[in-house]
Write an enzyme that holds these catalytic residues in place. Structure first.
Site, PDB file in Angstrom:
ATOM      1  N   THR A  24     -85.148  40.939 -75.703  1.00 46.10           N
ATOM      2  CA  THR A  24     -84.292  40.519 -74.586  1.00 46.10           C
ATOM      3  C   THR A  24     -84.116  41.617 -73.531  1.00 46.10           C
ATOM      4  OG1 THR A  24     -82.309  41.198 -75.779  1.00 46.10           O
ATOM      5  CG2 THR A  24     -82.977  38.889 -75.990  1.00 46.10           C
ATOM      6  N   ASP A  25     -84.278  42.886 -73.931  1.00 45.49           N
ATOM      7  CA  ASP A  25     -83.953  43.977 -73.002  1.00 45.49           C
ATOM      8  C   ASP A  25     -84.721  43.890 -71.687  1.00 45.49           C
ATOM      9  OD1 ASP A  25     -82.158  44.951 -74.807  1.00 45.49           O
ATOM     10  OD2 ASP A  25     -83.359  46.657 -75.454  1.00 45.49           O
TER      11      ASP A  25
ATOM     12  N   THR B 197     -86.155  41.764 -81.037  1.00 43.72           N
ATOM     13  CA  THR B 197     -85.248  41.620 -82.180  1.00 43.72           C
ATOM     14  C   THR B 197     -85.615  40.448 -83.071  1.00 43.72           C
ATOM     15  OG1 THR B 197     -83.417  42.633 -81.009  1.00 43.72           O
ATOM     16  CG2 THR B 197     -82.824  41.162 -82.790  1.00 43.72           C
TER      17      THR B 197
ATOM     18  N   GLN C 132     -75.914  45.568 -55.360  1.00 41.42           N
ATOM     19  CA  GLN C 132     -75.470  45.816 -56.733  1.00 41.42           C
ATOM     20  C   GLN C 132     -74.759  44.588 -57.303  1.00 41.42           C
ATOM     21  OE1 GLN C 132     -73.261  49.562 -56.909  1.00 41.42           O
ATOM     22  NE2 GLN C 132     -74.769  50.518 -55.582  1.00 41.42           N
ATOM     23  N   CYS C 133     -74.383  43.648 -56.434  1.00 38.11           N
ATOM     24  CA  CYS C 133     -73.725  42.421 -56.915  1.00 38.11           C
ATOM     25  C   CYS C 133     -74.771  41.462 -57.454  1.00 38.11           C
ATOM     26  CB  CYS C 133     -73.000  41.705 -55.773  1.00 38.11           C
ATOM     27  SG  CYS C 133     -71.509  42.521 -55.302  1.00 38.11           S
TER      28      CYS C 133
ATOM     29  N   ASP D 100     -90.405  46.940 -79.430  1.00 37.60           N
ATOM     30  CA  ASP D 100     -89.088  46.764 -78.850  1.00 37.60           C
ATOM     31  C   ASP D 100     -89.352  46.631 -77.346  1.00 37.60           C
ATOM     32  OD1 ASP D 100     -85.917  47.937 -79.524  1.00 37.60           O
ATOM     33  OD2 ASP D 100     -86.582  47.638 -77.465  1.00 37.60           O
TER      34      ASP D 100
ATOM     35  N   SER E 153     -87.922  47.484 -74.839  1.00 36.73           N
ATOM     36  CA  SER E 153     -87.633  48.631 -73.975  1.00 36.73           C
ATOM     37  C   SER E 153     -88.879  49.520 -73.831  1.00 36.73           C
ATOM     38  CB  SER E 153     -86.418  49.419 -74.477  1.00 36.73           C
ATOM     39  OG  SER E 153     -86.554  49.684 -75.842  1.00 36.73           O
TER      40      SER E 153
END
Ligand code: ASP
Length: 337
Positions: A86-87, A11, A273-274, A54, A56
């Site tokens: 940042t992705d 970005t 997942q935490c 980008d 991604s």
């Protein structure tokens, strides 16, 4: 002092396309927006790693290329700043920390939530402070930051300890299991006791094997989808994305599925997942089936570090015991032992 600024896209360098969405633009425009760079007391040279992307669109092949760029320029520069979207910044930072082990010079990744050409952009401050942090020196002129780090919105983090926490806040990153390396306000406060102090010699090993699968558990998960991923997809490693401190439901097909995979040489990893805390294997009875030596705990590593460390170990031919020992070890400050 000489610094190499590496542009990969993101970005920070984007402009609005005729369709109204954001797409990467050229590096000269980014530099034109920050004339303050000329006031910094260091020679800044720039390089564009590839056609701006980008983040991604970034994959393991880009990390290999980036590691090559940094490795080939290591002796010529005192520090490196990488402009990146940042992705996937947390993945790139993690991958570099394994590939460029004990690099011993600052490699700071940064970017922004708003393009640098936008009035309220966070990009200008992120870029200028990243350069200042890369230039920070002790009294004996050696670098204070000697590791891969991410700088964003007033904080410097260890690169393999961050994840992207927000798509909207300027505070886009968080490092829940490791203290920040520096706080930036009126003064730049570097927490020297938390920075990495490489003692062993530097090496660049940048093979990566992306044959990794992630099975995210959810209430109601069934055998069919699990079998397709764990066995039929023929991955070299499977990350079980488990609940809480590493818990799994009592599913009668799961232990045999994992055993079958293990017998076929698949490395099996338990990652929580935490985001905060991570896996502590002996905590609950419901994690008992994962408590055998065939399942490796990701401990408090981020998912990004877990994935890239796995790709890196597989990429260097590690399997079985060799994989296990290195995976459970702390190689670049990525896990608390
Ligand atoms: N999609 C963008 C990227 O990662 C987002 C950003 O840079 O903030 O390249």
């Amino acid at each position: 002092m000489k610094l190499l600024l590496v542009y990969t896209g993101g970005t920070i360098g984007m402009v609005q396309s005729p369709e109204g969405d954001l797409s990467p633009f050229n590096f000269d425009e980014v530099l034109r927006q920050v004339p303050e760079l000329n006031q910094l007391e260091c020679d800044i040279e720039t390089i564009q790693a590839w056609e701006p992307l980008d983040s991604s669109d970034i994959n393991h092949n880009h990390w290999i290329k980036l590691a090559d760029i940094l490795n080939n320029n290591r002796d010529q520069y005192d520090g490196f700043v990488i402009l990146h979207g940042t992705d996937t910044m947390a993945y790139t930072a993690s991958a570099l920390s394994f590939m460029l082990n004990n690099f011993s010079k600052p490699i700071i990744l940064t970017g922004s939530q708003l393009p640098i050409g936008v009035l309220r952009s966070d990009g200008r401050e992120n870029l200028i402070t990243s350069i200042e942090l890369a230039m920070a020196r002790k009294n004996d002129e050696t670098a204070i930051i000697k590791e891969v780090a991410v700088y964003f919105e007033n904080k410097l983090f260890r690169g393999n300890r961050v994840y992207k926490r927000s798509s909207q806040d300027f505070e886009a990153f968080s490092s829940p299991n490791y203290p920040v390396l520096a706080n930036v306000g009126v003064h730049i406060d570097i927490n020297k006791q938390h920075t990495l102090a490489p003692v062993e010699s530097y090496f660049c090993k940048n093979n990566l094997d992306p044959s990794v699968g992630i099975l995210t558990l959810f209430p109601g998960i069934d055998e069919e989808i699990s079998r397709a991923l764990v066995l039929e997809s023929k991955r070299n490693a499977i990350i079980l994305h488990t609940y809480g401190s590493g818990n799994v439901p009592k599913l009668n097909w799961l232990p045999s599925l994992l055993d079958e995979a293990h017998e076929k040489g698949v490395m099996i990893i338990n990652a929580s997942q935490c985001r905060m805390g991570g896996v502590s294997q002996p905590a609950y009875a419901s994690s008992r089936i994962l408590r055998n030596s065939n399942v490796l705990s990701a401990g408090d590593m981020t998912l990004e570090a877990t994935i890239t460390k796995t790709m890196w170990l597989l990429g260097h031919g590690k399997r079985g015991k060799a994989f296990r020992e290195l995976f459970l070890d702390d190689l670049a400050g990525e896990r608390t032992l």
